[in-house]
Design a protein around this motif. Structure first.
Motif, PDB file in Angstrom:
ATOM      1  N   ASP A 147     119.981 148.534  51.312  1.00 14.71           N
ATOM      2  CA  ASP A 147     119.591 149.065  52.647  1.00 14.71           C
ATOM      3  C   ASP A 147     118.473 150.100  52.105  1.00 14.71           C
ATOM      4  OD1 ASP A 147     118.868 149.720  55.117  1.00 14.71           O
ATOM      5  OD2 ASP A 147     120.737 151.178  55.604  1.00 14.71           O
ATOM      6  N   THR A 150     117.390 156.469  57.159  1.00 15.28           N
ATOM      7  CA  THR A 150     117.869 156.191  55.860  1.00 15.28           C
ATOM      8  C   THR A 150     116.890 156.921  54.998  1.00 15.28           C
ATOM      9  OG1 THR A 150     118.934 154.201  56.532  1.00 15.28           O
ATOM     10  CG2 THR A 150     118.600 154.506  54.246  1.00 15.28           C
ATOM     11  N   THR A 188     119.820 149.405  59.019  1.00 14.79           N
ATOM     12  CA  THR A 188     120.846 150.099  58.649  1.00 14.79           C
ATOM     13  C   THR A 188     122.022 149.553  59.873  1.00 14.79           C
ATOM     14  OG1 THR A 188     119.950 152.025  57.897  1.00 14.79           O
ATOM     15  CG2 THR A 188     122.571 152.151  58.410  1.00 14.79           C
TER      16      THR A 188
HETATM   17 MG   LIG Z   1     118.295 153.087  58.115  1.00 13.61          MG
END
Ligand SMILES: [Mg+2]
Ligand SMILES: Nc1nc2c(ncn2[C@@H]2O[C@H](COP(=O)(O)OP(=O)(O)OP(=O)(O)O)[C@@H](O)[C@H]2O)c(=O)[nH]1
Ligand SMILES: [Zn+2]
Length: 285
Positions: A206, A191, A164
């Motif tokens: 991502d 994430t 990220t």
């Molecule tokens: Mg991440």
């Protein structure tokens, strides 16, 4: 009204579909909902009244993480957390079996870059490129971004390697990143769902970090999932050679002659053994 768009993320049965500049939150038609791969991130879809009713033909499909229409898989690593080489091997095997090119980005080079040589020795003959980068200082990112141009790129790898952070640096985003804490080392992900980000013709997916990757890789033909073995395996005596202990195995010979990396081969034996044991014991892998 009907629209065409691309699924950029999904959460709890909802799909986020980008149509031009807009993002529409959609549900899915029943028949698409029941299949596990009915709708994937990356799919181009047709929607009517906020319902996805059709998925257009996919160029390809990456199994883990689950994304379609991918041009390149980017395995992100760093010195910290320490690389899990088994995990990297499995990512490479999976993208190779899915027919998708793979590269490695070695991040956090602003702190240290001690693993680079080992990564290079292990993987230079099985991935297209290896980029040393830093999401903190931006070092190496220009060349990296140049390579990603006009491609849909899936960032994958362990938690906290900086996937990220790289998206944030490259695209000027401000997505949540996590500390490399005790919790993270135990597998906490910052994430939690995959999302496509896009800027200047580059699309980056991502994804949540992995702490393990348990694919039933034996079913997926482990012995032919190593791009660096393929140059030799055609010369094995047996067509179905597993490159374990068969006589006249050209892969084993290539390892002895140092044409195939010995560390990678010894992990291959281990992965093979584990996959086989799990299968033999009927465990869900
Ligand atoms: Mg991440
Ligand atoms: N020094 C340094 N730290 C970095 C770099 N990239 C990321 N970090 C730090 O590493 C930690 C984890 O970064 P994230 O971007 O959240 O990692 P991630 O790979 O997205 O992790 P998950 O979402 O859990 O899979 C954060 O504290 C970042 O600040 C870098 O290039 N250099
Ligand atoms: Zn062989």
């Amino acid at each position: 009204m009907t629209y065409k768009g691309q699924v950029v993320s999904s959460k709890a049965g909802k799909f986020f579909v980008k149509t031009g500049e807009n993002e529409i939150i959609c549900s899915a038609k029943g028949s698409l909902k029941i299949k596990t791969d009915g709708i994937l991130i990356g799919d181009f879809v047709e929607i009517e009244d906020k319902v996805i009713y059709k998925v257009l033909e996919r160029k390809n499909k990456l199994l883990r993480p689950s994304v379609s229409n991918v041009d390149v898989v980017v395995i992100v690593t760093a010195d910290l957390p320490k690389p899990d080489y088994y995990l990297i091997d499995k990512f490479i095997s999976n993208s190779y079996l899915d027919g998708i090119p793979c590269i490695i980005a070695v991040n956090k080079t602003d702190i240290s870059n001690n693993e680079f040589d080992k990564i290079y020795d292990n993987y230079s003959s099985c991935v297209d490129k290896i980029f040393p980068v830093s999401a903190k200082t931006g070092k190496g990112t220009e060349e990296f971004l140049q390579f990603l141009k006009n491609k849909t790129c899936v960032f994958t790898g362990q938690s906290a390697v900086g996937k990220t952070s790289l998206v944030n640096f490259l695209f000027g985003e401000n997505n949540e990143t996590g500390e490399l804490s005790e919790k993270t080392l135990k597998g906490k992900q910052t994430t939690t769902c995959s999302r496509i980000f896009e800027k200047n013709g580059v699309k980056i997916v991502d994804t949540p970090g992995f702490s393990a990757l348990n694919v039933d890789i034996l079913k997926r033909k482990l012995s032919s999932s190593y791009p660096d073995f393929e140059k030799y395996s055609g010369f094995c005596r047996f067509n179905d050679c597993r490159h374990i202990n068969e006589p006249h195995c050209a892969v084993i010979k290539a390892v002895k002659e140092k044409n195939v990396n010995a560390e990678r081969y010894s992990r291959y034996l281990e992965i093979y053994k584990n996959a086989k044991e799990n299968r033999d014991y009927g465990k869900k892998n």
